[in-house]
Design an enzyme around this catalytic site. Structure first.
Site, PDB file in Angstrom:
ATOM      1  N   SER A   1       0.886  -1.351  -0.055  1.00  0.00           N
ATOM      2  CA  SER A   1      -0.051  -0.017  -0.062  1.00  0.00           C
ATOM      3  C   SER A   1       1.022   1.191   0.017  1.00  0.00           C
ATOM      4  O   SER A   1       2.023   1.298   0.299  1.00  0.00           O
ATOM      5  CB  SER A   1      -0.804  -0.062   1.223  1.00  0.00           C
ATOM      6  OG  SER A   1      -1.485   1.273   1.420  1.00  0.00           O
TER       7      SER A   1
ATOM      8  N   TYR B   1      -1.489   0.189  10.339  1.00  0.00           N
ATOM      9  CA  TYR B   1      -1.718  -0.415   8.824  1.00  0.00           C
ATOM     10  C   TYR B   1      -0.419  -0.053   8.131  1.00  0.00           C
ATOM     11  O   TYR B   1       0.246  -0.930   7.546  1.00  0.00           O
ATOM     12  CB  TYR B   1      -2.835   0.185   8.297  1.00  0.00           C
ATOM     13  CG  TYR B   1      -3.003  -0.404   6.883  1.00  0.00           C
ATOM     14  CD1 TYR B   1      -3.392  -1.929   6.584  1.00  0.00           C
ATOM     15  CD2 TYR B   1      -3.038   0.399   5.726  1.00  0.00           C
ATOM     16  CE1 TYR B   1      -3.726  -2.248   5.422  1.00  0.00           C
ATOM     17  CE2 TYR B   1      -3.265  -0.051   4.619  1.00  0.00           C
ATOM     18  CZ  TYR B   1      -3.712  -1.444   4.621  1.00  0.00           C
ATOM     19  OH  TYR B   1      -3.895  -2.037   3.028  1.00  0.00           O
TER      20      TYR B   1
END
Lengths: 259, 457
Positions: free
Chosen positions: A151, A164
């Site tokens: 990501s 995250y």
């Protein structure tokens, strides 16, 4: 006579693909593109019914063969067995795509830190262990691609999503090392860094605007990066520019931002 | 896993004139879709496809919507028989892309019927019983539906076909989503000798020439329609360009791309489409065929079937106020005069748009109880929303259609009265026996189809 038939080049598309986390929105879009080129596909996921529905869909879309494997990637101890089954389905894999993960609620994790372990496990430990199981097989095969969805959140820690981001950033470092290791075996390791993609994982976020991408666009970028044997791909491309700026911001300035 | 909806106000009609707040569910599986249908909440519910209906037929302001775009899986395709089974949110564009690639000899499977955009879902195509330029040859989409699975508000799922539950099947074809939620459908594709087409464009000077060309083309050309210069008056009234096409043996063309090359990113506050640009465009377009007034070519069906699909979100060209679409069909016996009257009224108003389409329809019956097409002539055009003048014009056109014994197309409509709807669709009383009390829509309430209104009547 066929007037034109561009855009279809079966030779460059992997003929055997295994998709780990096959129900993710991006994974489905990649699988559909692979199916259209006649690939043989292994689908691995937790929701057996959804996997079965997807398998039927891919066969209609042109997949030569589809094998379904039920697997829960949160159970890290089972990933070796999952890889074994996926590998033997078509006696080898040309493209392995690791597409699972969960987007946690940062504030909830800060309030209840005990849940961080499970989040790190699913987003970092599990894909790393799974990729290691794949790596030794690819090393022997001396060809193929390990593609992993990380990501843009992994590029720089930010207060809105650093937990995250820590998992995805850790995964990026892992892939960097794995790429180094597999270079000699001519195995490509692709680090896929999407921005905002309209999938079920982001269903709860307010959508719309120029930064959001449809899964099919991301899938096209992924397959192009596979074809070109790239190491890292930002998708859509503009995230490379955005993250370049974010990472270049001097710390005093960065700390005053709120994103 | 329970499915939850979210309150949203960004679901609008394609024309942009209808909006409202909805509780929206976005199921990703048929099981989730069924759960969304029966989720408690009291408010009525409606299936939403790909949002190409021009008016309020696909919206349910104040109620619930089930956005079916996540139900986009194929279930089965038999390459021998051409029968495809798929979930209701699969778009016609997806069928073209996945199943209508030509064989080396150019032949292939093809959509039996397609409306003017390929970006509609199979569920939407059934619920509106859409038609296309080949109506005189193949009839409506519903004629090619072999069966469907229908979820009802009481939690049941019924397999409907001409053989099983034939009445509910007939009510659901063209049933505007009011008989339940279409989960999946089985459609018979059509074998064509070439996916590519041979096409001819012919300029014509007036309505008599149009009807002559239509009659002459009926036997040899499967796709026909005409563009009409809606500003022309007097002797030039009804002038335009007649387009006809047919699949060409041996010519295979691949399906067009799934995403348009050009896209309109947002609606401008003022529309660039006004009287002046309209006049300039129509005059230039009418003369585009040069001195001969006729052109023949061979190539992709995209230009014939989907000219507007090349521009993504073209509806935004009409600006923030949006536009109305008007489409009627009038019976053959009065078609010539009724169309002339409609065109004269439109030309006198100075309203109208570049996109005015005239087509003759054949007499193939559809299984649907509320299907729009009937043997006759159909006129369709856009009107930018200028407020009261536009509504007055639409009311005048509606009156002409009613007097001619014609009807308006719910998929395009935002304004027709309950009385016009009732008179245009004589099988309405029969249809009402099969509606699902859980379902409703903005359109249903407007024309008195909603159950509460029905009970009061």
């Amino acid at each position: 006579m066929t007037l034109t038939a561009p855009s279809r080049s079966p030779s460059s598309s992997p003929s055997r693909a295994a998709i780990f986390g096959a129900n993710s929105g991006i994974a489905v879009a990649v699988a559909r593109r692979l199916a259209a080129s006649g690939a043989r596909i292994v689908l691995i996921g937790r929701d057996g019914e959804a996997i079965a529905a997807s398998a039927r869909d891919l066969l209609v879309r042109g997949a030569a063969e589809v094998v379904e494997i039920a697997g829960d990637f949160a159970a890290i101890g089972t990933t070796g067995d999952i890889v074994e089954r996926a590998w033997t389905a078509f006696s080898g894999i040309d493209l392995a795509l690791i597409a699972y993960g969960s987007l946690p609620d940062q504030a909830a994790l800060e309030a209840a830190p005990d849940a961080v372990e499970a989040m790190l496990s699913l987003n970092l430990a599990s894909p790393a262990v799974l990729a290691l199981h794949l790596a030794s097989r690819f090393e022997t095969q001396r060809s193929g691609v390990i593609a992993v969805i990380t990501s843009v959140a992994g590029d720089r820690g930010r207060k809105s999503n650093y937990l995250y981001g820590a998992a995805k950033g850790g995964l990026q470092r892992f892939l960097e090392g794995l790429r180094h290791r597999l270079y000699a075996a001519r195995v490509q390791v692709l680090d896929i860094r999407p921005g905002f993609v309209a999938t079920r994982m982001t269903e709860h976020l307010p959508r719309g605007g120029p930064l959001w991408a449809e899964p099919d666009r991301v899938a096209a970028d992924i397959l192009r990066a596979v074809e070109r044997r790239r190491a890292v791909v930002y998708t859509p491309w503009f995230w490379r520019v955005i993250l370049g700026i974010v990472c270049a911001l001097p710390r005093p300035l960065f700390h005053r931002t709120s994103f | 896993m329970p499915i939850s909806g979210s309150r949203r106000s960004d679901y609008r009609s394609w024309g942009g004139t209808v909006a409202g707040e909805h509780l929206v569910y976005r199921p990703r599986s048929l099981a989730d879709a069924r759960a969304a249908l029966t989720a408690t909440g009291g408010a009525s519910v409606l299936a939403y496809g790909n949002g190409r209906s021009y008016g309020d037929v696909g919206l349910n302001p104040g109620g619930r919507l089930i956005d079916c775009r996540g139900l986009d899986r194929f279930i089965e395709f038999d390459r021998q028989t051409g029968i495809v089974t798929c979930e209701a949110g699969v778009r016609l564009a997806d069928i073209l892309a996945a199943l209508c690639r030509p064989d080396p000899d150019g032949s292939g499977w093809f959509l039996p019927v397609s409306p003017g955009t390929r970006f509609v879902t199979v569920g939407g195509a059934i619920a509106n019983d859409v038609h296309g330029k080949n109506h005189h040859r193949e009839g409506c989409f519903g004629r090619h539906v072999l069966g469907l699975d229908l979820a009802r508000g009481d939690g049941s799922v019924l397999s409907c076909s001409p053989q099983s539950q034939p009445d509910l099947f007939a009510a659901t074809i063209g049933g505007l989503g009011l008989t339940g939620l279409i989960l999946s459908a089985r459609v018979q594709l059509r074998r064509v000798v070439g996916t590519g087409v041979e096409a001819e464009d012919i300029r014509f000077a007036g309505l008599d020439d149009f009807f002559a060309l239509a009659a002459e083309s009926e036997a040899g050309w499967e796709y026909t329609a005409a563009w009409i210069d809606c500003l022309a008056t007097g002797a030039a009234l009804g002038r335009g360009i007649f387009s006809r096409a047919r699949h060409h043996a041996g010519i295979g063309v691949p399906p067009p791309a799934l995403d348009p090359k050009i896209a309109i990113p947002f609606a401008l506050p003022l529309s660039p489409l006004n009287r002046l640009t309209l006049l300039a465009f129509n005059t230039a377009y009418f003369h585009k065929l040069g001195r001969r007034g006729r052109r023949r070519w061979v190539g992709s069906y995209e230009k014939v079937l989907y000219p507007l699909d090349k521009i993504g979100d073209w509806n935004r060209l009409y600006g923030a106020r949006g536009f109305f679409q008007f489409q009627c069909v009038v019976p053959n016996t009065v078609a010539r005069d009724a169309i002339a009257e409609l065109l004269a009224r439109i030309a006198a108003s100075g309203q109208g748009s570049m996109l005015a389409v005239l087509k003759t329809m054949g007499d193939l019956p559809s299984p649907g109880l509320l299907s729009f097409p009937m043997a006759g002539a159909s006129l369709a055009l856009d009107f930018p929303d200028t407020g009261a003048p536009t509504r007055q014009l639409l009311a005048a056109l509606e009156a002409i259609v009613v007097a001619a014994g014609g009807r308006l197309y719910p998929a395009k409509d935002s304004v027709m009265s309950a009385e016009t709807f009732r008179r245009g669709y004589p099988r309405l009383p029969e249809f009402l026996r099969y509606t699902d009390p859980a379902m409703s829509s903005g359109f249903a309430r407007r024309v008195g189809l909603d159950n509460r209104l029905r009970e009061a009547a």
